[in-house]
Motif scaffolding. Sequence first.
Motif, mmCIF file in Angstrom:
data_model
loop_
_atom_site.group_PDB
_atom_site.id
_atom_site.type_symbol
_atom_site.label_atom_id
_atom_site.label_comp_id
_atom_site.label_asym_id
_atom_site.label_seq_id
_atom_site.Cartn_x
_atom_site.Cartn_y
_atom_site.Cartn_z
ATOM 1 N N HIS A 154 41.268 46.167 25.207
ATOM 2 C CA HIS A 154 42.529 46.272 24.475
ATOM 3 C C HIS A 154 43.448 45.086 24.754
ATOM 4 C CE1 HIS A 154 41.310 50.175 23.271
ATOM 5 N NE2 HIS A 154 41.848 50.881 24.238
ATOM 6 N N TRP A 155 43.237 44.405 25.877
ATOM 7 C CA TRP A 155 44.162 43.355 26.302
ATOM 8 C C TRP A 155 43.833 41.987 25.716
ATOM 9 C CZ3 TRP A 155 43.567 44.665 32.211
ATOM 10 C CH2 TRP A 155 43.946 45.998 32.418
ATOM 11 N N GLY A 156 42.621 41.820 25.204
ATOM 12 C CA GLY A 156 42.211 40.513 24.703
ATOM 13 C C GLY A 156 41.838 39.537 25.795
ATOM 14 N N THR A 157 41.824 40.001 27.048
ATOM 15 C CA THR A 157 41.481 39.148 28.190
ATOM 16 C C THR A 157 40.039 39.335 28.632
ATOM 17 O OG1 THR A 157 42.187 40.863 29.751
ATOM 18 C CG2 THR A 157 43.838 39.229 29.081
ATOM 19 N N ASP A 158 39.374 40.353 28.102
ATOM 20 C CA ASP A 158 38.030 40.701 28.561
ATOM 21 C C ASP A 158 37.039 40.552 27.415
ATOM 22 O OD1 ASP A 158 38.036 42.715 31.411
ATOM 23 O OD2 ASP A 158 39.823 41.753 30.619
ATOM 24 N N ILE A 159 35.879 39.988 27.736
ATOM 25 C CA ILE A 159 34.920 39.574 26.714
ATOM 26 C C ILE A 159 33.513 39.977 27.143
ATOM 27 C CG2 ILE A 159 34.162 37.632 25.295
ATOM 28 C CD1 ILE A 159 36.424 35.976 26.587
ATOM 29 N N ASP A 160 32.712 40.428 26.202
ATOM 30 C CA ASP A 160 31.279 40.619 26.419
ATOM 31 C C ASP A 160 30.571 39.392 25.860
ATOM 32 O OD1 ASP A 160 31.823 43.115 27.449
ATOM 33 O OD2 ASP A 160 31.374 44.167 25.590
ATOM 34 N N ARG A 207 28.210 46.464 40.754
ATOM 35 C CA ARG A 207 27.590 47.589 41.459
ATOM 36 C C ARG A 207 28.221 47.782 42.841
ATOM 37 N NH1 ARG A 207 23.074 46.554 40.162
ATOM 38 N NH2 ARG A 207 22.707 48.179 38.615
ATOM 39 N N GLY A 208 28.665 49.010 43.098
ATOM 40 C CA GLY A 208 29.260 49.346 44.375
ATOM 41 C C GLY A 208 30.717 48.958 44.516
ATOM 42 N N LYS A 209 31.264 48.238 43.542
ATOM 43 C CA LYS A 209 32.647 47.782 43.617
ATOM 44 C C LYS A 209 33.519 48.346 42.508
ATOM 45 C CE LYS A 209 31.383 43.428 45.860
ATOM 46 N NZ LYS A 209 31.469 41.940 45.817
ATOM 47 N N SER A 210 32.914 49.073 41.571
ATOM 48 C CA SER A 210 33.665 49.676 40.469
ATOM 49 C C SER A 210 33.006 50.984 40.087
ATOM 50 C CB SER A 210 33.701 48.741 39.257
ATOM 51 O OG SER A 210 32.394 48.476 38.780
ATOM 52 N N ALA A 211 33.807 51.909 39.570
ATOM 53 C CA ALA A 211 33.245 53.178 39.108
ATOM 54 C C ALA A 211 32.443 52.973 37.837
ATOM 55 C CB ALA A 211 34.366 54.199 38.881
ATOM 56 N N VAL A 212 32.905 52.072 36.982
ATOM 57 C CA VAL A 212 32.137 51.699 35.805
ATOM 58 C C VAL A 212 30.863 51.000 36.268
ATOM 59 C CG1 VAL A 212 32.132 50.297 33.705
ATOM 60 C CG2 VAL A 212 34.236 51.444 34.430
ATOM 61 N N SER A 213 29.756 51.284 35.616
ATOM 62 C CA SER A 213 28.490 50.678 36.002
ATOM 63 C C SER A 213 28.545 49.162 35.877
ATOM 64 C CB SER A 213 27.361 51.228 35.115
ATOM 65 O OG SER A 213 27.243 52.622 35.270
ATOM 66 N N ALA A 214 27.684 48.495 36.636
ATOM 67 C CA ALA A 214 27.643 47.040 36.623
ATOM 68 C C ALA A 214 27.406 46.526 35.207
ATOM 69 C CB ALA A 214 26.545 46.533 37.557
ATOM 70 N N GLU A 215 28.242 45.589 34.770
ATOM 71 C CA GLU A 215 28.121 44.995 33.446
ATOM 72 C C GLU A 215 28.105 43.474 33.576
ATOM 73 O OE1 GLU A 215 31.086 46.472 30.755
ATOM 74 O OE2 GLU A 215 30.247 48.500 30.735
ATOM 75 N N PRO A 216 26.932 42.882 33.729
ATOM 76 C CA PRO A 216 26.851 41.434 33.901
ATOM 77 C C PRO A 216 27.191 40.641 32.640
ATOM 78 C CG PRO A 216 24.656 42.392 33.783
ATOM 79 C CD PRO A 216 25.620 43.536 33.859
ATOM 80 N N TRP A 217 27.485 41.334 31.567
ATOM 81 C CA TRP A 217 27.890 40.677 30.311
ATOM 82 C C TRP A 217 29.405 40.677 30.117
ATOM 83 C CZ3 TRP A 217 24.891 45.084 30.711
ATOM 84 C CH2 TRP A 217 25.557 46.298 30.497
ATOM 85 N N HIS A 218 30.140 41.401 30.964
ATOM 86 C CA HIS A 218 31.573 41.611 30.782
ATOM 87 C C HIS A 218 32.348 40.711 31.741
ATOM 88 C CE1 HIS A 218 35.073 44.581 29.997
ATOM 89 N NE2 HIS A 218 35.556 43.596 30.741
ATOM 90 N N ILE A 219 33.112 39.774 31.190
ATOM 91 C CA ILE A 219 33.932 38.890 32.008
ATOM 92 C C ILE A 219 35.405 39.068 31.652
ATOM 93 C CG2 ILE A 219 32.122 37.189 32.436
ATOM 94 C CD1 ILE A 219 33.295 35.481 30.176
ATOM 95 N N SER A 220 36.259 38.814 32.630
ATOM 96 C CA SER A 220 37.701 39.000 32.462
ATOM 97 C C SER A 220 38.432 37.731 32.879
ATOM 98 C CB SER A 220 38.177 40.175 33.331
ATOM 99 O OG SER A 220 39.580 40.347 33.225
ATOM 100 N N TYR A 221 39.461 37.383 32.115
ATOM 101 C CA TYR A 221 40.277 36.221 32.461
ATOM 102 C C TYR A 221 41.358 36.667 33.440
ATOM 103 C CZ TYR A 221 42.994 31.948 32.052
ATOM 104 O OH TYR A 221 43.671 30.780 32.331
ATOM 105 N N PHE A 222 41.108 36.416 34.712
ATOM 106 C CA PHE A 222 41.915 36.962 35.798
ATOM 107 C C PHE A 222 43.383 36.542 35.765
ATOM 108 C CE2 PHE A 222 43.433 36.897 40.245
ATOM 109 C CZ PHE A 222 43.296 38.252 40.541
ATOM 110 N N PRO A 223 43.740 35.285 35.472
ATOM 111 C CA PRO A 223 45.151 34.907 35.515
ATOM 112 C C PRO A 223 46.060 35.760 34.640
ATOM 113 C CG PRO A 223 43.795 32.946 35.458
ATOM 114 C CD PRO A 223 42.874 34.115 35.205
#
Length: 270
Positions: A154-160, A207-223
């Motif tokens: 929803h934020w436009g900062t996260d991309i698959d 994996r092990g760091k989020s409740a959502v399953s590991a998604e190696p296709w999902h990246i987020s623009y942290f700033p």
Amino acid sequence: MLNTTPRLRNTAQLYGIESGIESGIENAVASGFDTSLNTDLSAAVTQEPVERLQLVELLSPYHPSETRFMLEAQTALAFKAMADSAAKDGIALAICSAYRPFDRQLAIWNAKASGKRVVLDINEQPVDISPLNDDELVDLILLWSALPGASRHHWGTDIDVFDAKQIEVKSLRLVEAEYIDGGPCAHLHQWLLQHAKTFGFYFPFQRGKSAVSAEPWHISYFPVSQTLLPQFEVQALAQVILHSDMLLKEAVLARLPTLVAEYVHRIAKP
């Protein structure tokens, strides 16, 4: 490159709602929400002059027909720079999903909740949902799909993303096997692990760091995404869900604070 964004005075956009939510304030307050989550929607979505995330369009050259993706402006600049860098290493860094409005996330959720769309377990295997109770089904869907109003898309900062040189978008399933050794996007994933942070991106679902399953296709623009997450409020999300036609609504609202803590706030750090 800019690395800050103003605090939103109108928070509707955090929940994938572009416009029209202000008109629902009176109805939301009048109907009430007789639980600990009861709130005046105007406290979360103000009628002050609006400061919004600026969304811009990117045209994808990797789709069979013209496809335009919306991204937050700073995210778009950073992604373009990263894609140019990846191209020098023989990778066609491409988008398959970017900004997603509330209604689109709602359609995904309802399709899974109604059995019209396959629901996967933690091992990415299809599940027969017929014997599950509402709470079990909610937990299962949340392994791979966000609550409507709670998706980082929803934020436009996260991309698959995917490697368009190695797989066509119509064949892409967005499963882990495509992004690990031997998968068509394995080289892309390794490249991102090494270089994404240079451009401000990281993987929020690990994996092990989020409740959502590991998604190696999902990246987020942290700033930018790091400034939006603290603005996310359970009460505002509750009102948005309450006045939607979301399936499993009652089961979700009954434990919404726990679900938000687990599936929105518990994410991997850069």
